[in-house]
Motif scaffolding. Structure first.
Motif, PDB file in Angstrom:
ATOM      1  N   LEU A  89       0.833  -1.080  -0.113  1.00 27.17           N
ATOM      2  CA  LEU A  89       0.070   0.157   0.043  1.00 27.17           C
ATOM      3  C   LEU A  89       0.843   1.209  -0.012  1.00 27.17           C
ATOM      4  CD1 LEU A  89      -2.744  -1.135   2.398  1.00 27.17           C
ATOM      5  CD2 LEU A  89      -2.759  -1.069  -0.012  1.00 27.17           C
ATOM      6  N   GLY A  90       0.655   2.185  -0.866  1.00 29.18           N
ATOM      7  CA  GLY A  90       1.292   3.478  -1.104  1.00 29.18           C
ATOM      8  C   GLY A  90       1.271   4.277   0.007  1.00 29.18           C
ATOM      9  N   GLU A  91       0.280   4.331   0.913  1.00 32.12           N
ATOM     10  CA  GLU A  91       0.199   5.310   1.934  1.00 32.12           C
ATOM     11  C   GLU A  91       1.077   4.492   3.069  1.00 32.12           C
ATOM     12  OE1 GLU A  91      -3.726   4.715   4.359  1.00 32.12           O
ATOM     13  OE2 GLU A  91      -3.972   3.131   2.761  1.00 32.12           O
ATOM     14  N   PRO A 145       8.828   0.930  -6.690  1.00 37.05           N
ATOM     15  CA  PRO A 145       7.829   1.955  -6.269  1.00 37.05           C
ATOM     16  C   PRO A 145       6.699   1.088  -5.402  1.00 37.05           C
ATOM     17  CG  PRO A 145       7.450   1.823  -8.346  1.00 37.05           C
ATOM     18  CD  PRO A 145       8.558   1.245  -7.986  1.00 37.05           C
ATOM     19  N   GLY A 146       6.099   1.978  -4.184  1.00 36.43           N
ATOM     20  CA  GLY A 146       5.047   1.472  -3.576  1.00 36.43           C
ATOM     21  C   GLY A 146       3.743   1.717  -4.405  1.00 36.43           C
ATOM     22  N   GLY A 147       2.827   0.970  -3.975  1.00 34.82           N
ATOM     23  CA  GLY A 147       1.347   1.280  -4.615  1.00 34.82           C
ATOM     24  C   GLY A 147       1.216   0.773  -5.891  1.00 34.82           C
ATOM     25  N   VAL A 148       2.134   0.008  -6.148  1.00 35.30           N
ATOM     26  CA  VAL A 148       1.971  -0.551  -7.608  1.00 35.30           C
ATOM     27  C   VAL A 148       2.150  -2.240  -7.547  1.00 35.30           C
ATOM     28  CG1 VAL A 148       2.947  -1.040 -10.067  1.00 35.30           C
ATOM     29  CG2 VAL A 148       2.961   1.211  -8.883  1.00 35.30           C
ATOM     30  N   GLU A 149       1.100  -2.818  -8.086  1.00 36.27           N
ATOM     31  CA  GLU A 149       1.087  -4.394  -8.011  1.00 36.27           C
ATOM     32  C   GLU A 149       2.409  -5.028  -8.788  1.00 36.27           C
ATOM     33  OE1 GLU A 149      -2.387  -7.395  -7.314  1.00 36.27           O
ATOM     34  OE2 GLU A 149      -1.993  -7.262  -9.500  1.00 36.27           O
ATOM     35  N   PHE A 150       2.987  -5.908  -8.281  1.00 38.04           N
ATOM     36  CA  PHE A 150       4.055  -6.398  -8.931  1.00 38.04           C
ATOM     37  C   PHE A 150       4.084  -8.102  -8.811  1.00 38.04           C
ATOM     38  CE2 PHE A 150       5.974  -4.909  -4.873  1.00 38.04           C
ATOM     39  CZ  PHE A 150       6.817  -6.026  -4.534  1.00 38.04           C
ATOM     40  N   ASP A 151       4.907  -8.765  -9.541  1.00 36.11           N
ATOM     41  CA  ASP A 151       4.816 -10.217  -9.414  1.00 36.11           C
ATOM     42  C   ASP A 151       6.324 -10.589  -9.346  1.00 36.11           C
ATOM     43  OD1 ASP A 151       3.892 -12.838  -9.157  1.00 36.11           O
ATOM     44  OD2 ASP A 151       3.370 -12.839 -11.257  1.00 36.11           O
ATOM     45  N   LEU A 152       6.738 -11.298  -8.410  1.00 37.57           N
ATOM     46  CA  LEU A 152       8.176 -11.656  -8.047  1.00 37.57           C
ATOM     47  C   LEU A 152       8.440 -12.934  -9.222  1.00 37.57           C
ATOM     48  CD1 LEU A 152       8.761 -11.708  -4.363  1.00 37.57           C
ATOM     49  CD2 LEU A 152       9.548 -10.022  -6.056  1.00 37.57           C
ATOM     50  N   PRO A 153       9.684 -13.284  -9.824  1.00 43.60           N
ATOM     51  CA  PRO A 153       9.895 -14.102 -10.338  1.00 43.60           C
ATOM     52  C   PRO A 153       9.550 -15.657  -9.927  1.00 43.60           C
ATOM     53  CG  PRO A 153      11.921 -12.599 -10.324  1.00 43.60           C
ATOM     54  CD  PRO A 153      10.881 -12.155  -9.491  1.00 43.60           C
TER      55      PRO A 153
END
Length: 215
Positions: A89-91, A145-153
């Protein structure tokens, strides 16, 4: 923005963590060669704000593990670990670095090779694998960056089965806040301070990702 106190941050994070839980499923063993099994790992977590540590309750992560149900003695086989996407969460997380997720393979199997495949929304962050005995830690010193959904390898490990009958299991790695199963360091947007988010798999609710019988 008015600065929150540590207790307020802790409460908000606990609620947010609980709200972000992934769909739970009971750990299970593969039932056919290459079967993918969904598991949910519950963690014991803590973080820090303005020098004060606080717990983060109810945090869990989902994983999909692929492994054969049965192999012959001395046979080579592959196990893959695919973690569910992450949204920090970006906050509370302006920027993330030193992301870690740890996996463990029972020591009876011989490691032949390993590699990382896939991943998305990682920007310029480069991930690698650190070996720690029977554990594999997927990590990166780079920032996301926070607040952005990402997928680890996804981690793929090629193993050789033991020369005697038995079972090869896989599970979450890590065992303490200093030997993390999962976590990162975060830059908080309110105080612009870097603090750790530390988690280890809850020993009161152990999870087995996969179980392969050696015959």
């Amino acid at each position: 923005m008015k600065k929150k106190n540590a207790a307020g941050i802790a409460a908000a994070l606990s609620v947010s963590a609980a709200a972000a839980l992934l769909g739970a499923s009971s750990p299970a063993s593969a039932t056919s060669p290459g079967t993918s099994t969904a598991s949910t790992v519950g963690y014991v977590c803590q973080s820090r704000y303005d020098g004060a540590w606080f717990p983060i309750n109810g945090y869990s992560r989902g994983f999909s593990t692929t492994a054969p149900a049965q192999v012959a003695r001395n046979a080579a086989f592959k196990v893959s670990f695919d973690p569910a996407p992450i949204l920090a969460l970006g906050e509370y997380n302006k920027e993330l670095t030193d992301i870690e997720v740890a996996y463990k393979v029972s020591p009876g199997a011989k490691v032949l090779s390993y590699r990382l495949v896939g991943g998305s929304n990682l920007g310029s962050a480069s991930f690698h694998v650190e070996r720690r005995g029977a554990e594999f830690v997927v990590t990166s010193p780079d920032s996301i960056p926070g607040g952005v959904e990402f997928d680890l390898p996804t981690l793929e490990v090629k193993l050789r089965a033991p020369s005697s009958a038995g079972t090869v299991t896989t599970a979450p790695g890590g065992s303490s806040f200093t030997d993390r199963s999962f976590g990162w360091n975060r830059l908080h947007p309110e105080n612009e301070q870097w603090d750790p988010f530390q988690c280890y798999a809850d020993p009161a609710a152990p999870v087995v990702f996969s179980s392969t019988n050696v015959t």
